[in-house]
Write a protein that holds these residues in place. Structure first.
Motif, mmCIF file in Angstrom:
data_model
loop_
_atom_site.group_PDB
_atom_site.id
_atom_site.type_symbol
_atom_site.label_atom_id
_atom_site.label_comp_id
_atom_site.label_asym_id
_atom_site.label_seq_id
_atom_site.Cartn_x
_atom_site.Cartn_y
_atom_site.Cartn_z
ATOM 1 N N THR A 112 0.852 -1.169 0.199
ATOM 2 C CA THR A 112 -0.010 -0.011 0.013
ATOM 3 C C THR A 112 0.913 1.227 0.013
ATOM 4 O O THR A 112 1.700 1.324 0.930
ATOM 5 C CB THR A 112 -0.975 -0.092 1.275
ATOM 6 O OG1 THR A 112 -1.842 -0.969 1.198
ATOM 7 C CG2 THR A 112 -1.825 1.230 1.206
ATOM 8 N N ASN A 143 -3.969 1.494 -3.092
ATOM 9 C CA ASN A 143 -4.099 2.624 -2.550
ATOM 10 C C ASN A 143 -5.656 3.266 -2.710
ATOM 11 O O ASN A 143 -6.375 2.360 -3.475
ATOM 12 C CB ASN A 143 -3.127 3.750 -2.779
ATOM 13 C CG ASN A 143 -3.044 4.227 -4.315
ATOM 14 O OD1 ASN A 143 -3.846 4.222 -4.957
ATOM 15 N ND2 ASN A 143 -1.647 4.000 -4.684
ATOM 16 N N GLN A 221 -7.391 -0.351 2.980
ATOM 17 C CA GLN A 221 -5.991 -0.176 2.257
ATOM 18 C C GLN A 221 -4.971 -0.867 2.943
ATOM 19 O O GLN A 221 -4.184 -1.618 2.302
ATOM 20 C CB GLN A 221 -5.915 1.307 1.897
ATOM 21 C CG GLN A 221 -6.996 1.916 0.880
ATOM 22 C CD GLN A 221 -6.448 3.316 0.892
ATOM 23 O OE1 GLN A 221 -5.388 3.809 0.835
ATOM 24 N NE2 GLN A 221 -7.568 4.235 0.856
#
Length: 282
Positions: A112, A143, A221
């Motif tokens: 991420t 993301n 995320q």
């Protein structure tokens, strides 16, 4: 059943995770009708709802399924085999995930990459290099597909440099709901879906994005990635929600140390603070 439970007021993600073992033991609550199955399961957890409340939850779930079908949106529940294992490790994994795109990306390693929506030139360059590096190693980049660092981490030479992108958004995935996202996010989604990428949301198809849903998406995320990398952020930037979720989930956290010319910039204040804390803890 998971979808119906998530429509009942007072039943959230943490409750469903806590009761996963009971949910999986279908012999204890399964019944010919959905309503009766829900009643049986709730009796095991000492939760009480009226027949009308359960019927309304079933109706809402059916409407959501109809929306998914009409918009070609897939979905999975927390008990499905395709549900990402890493996401199960957070304290409140979404009971249901809606998706569009290449679901097989959930089976490979992901990182991420996050940061400010208004990076300086150094932030842009670093985001591009980090994204390109992990892409070259076969990792997926995850993301929120926002403007700024999110976008530059999946770009190279003004083109998407790789197809393995997992976007997590705060709106539903119907075309109407996606219009509530910023223009750059919509453009990123279009690029991803024309390739081999994946877009995820825990929001029903027609739900428009709001501040609350954006904050909630940050924990997804963090949960999808094997770790997260903070490229550039101020102390009050939205990245703080993803960072907190990563720390709560004990994910590895990488933080870019600002170059000398950027060290005192406010839009690197979060980077400074975290690296200072790490230095003091050693």
């Amino acid at each position: 059943m998971i979808l119906v439970l998530s429509q009942l007021k007072g039943i959230g993600a943490a409750f469903i995770k806590k009761n996963l073992s009971s949910i999986r033991q279908k012999h204890r609550w399964a019944s010919p009708t959905t309503e009766k199955s829900i009643e049986n399961f709730l009796a095991l957890t000492n939760k009480k709802y009226s027949s009308l409340e359960i019927q309304e939850a079933v109706s809402k779930a059916e409407d959501i399924l109809t929306e998914c079908e009409s918009n070609q949106i897939g979905f999975m529940s927390i008990v499905d085999e395709d549900y990402p294992r890493e996401l199960l490790e957070i304290k409140d994994p979404p009971p249901v995930l809606f998706f569009v795109g290449n679901l097989s990306l959930l089976k490979i390693d992901a990182v991420t990459v996050i940061g400010t929506r208004k990076p300086n030139d150094n932030g842009k360059i670093i985001a591009e290099r980090v994204g390109k590096y992990f892409a070259s190693k076969g990792w997926a980049i995850c993301n929120g597909l926002a403007d700024g660092i999110d976008t530059f981490s999946i770009l190279a030479q003004e083109k998407f440099c790789f197809a393995k992108v997992i976007g997590v958004v705060g709106s539903g995935l119907s075309s109407t709901a996606l219009r509530s996202l910023p223009k750059q996010s919509v453009a990123n989604i279009d690029h991803i879906l024309h390739g081999e990428g994946l877009v995820l949301s825990e929001m029903p198809p027609s739900k428009k994005q709001d501040t609350f849903s954006v904050v909630k998406s940050c924990r997804i995320q963090a949960g999808i990635g094997k770790g997260i990398i903070l490229i550039q952020s101020s102390l009050d930037g939205g990245s703080k929600f993803t960072v907190k979720a990563a720390v709560d989930s004990r994910r590895p956290l990488g933080v870019i140390c600002p170059v000398k010319s950027d060290i005192n910039r406010e839009d690197y204040a979060a980077n400074r603070r975290i690296t200072q804390i790490l230095h003091l803890s050693q």
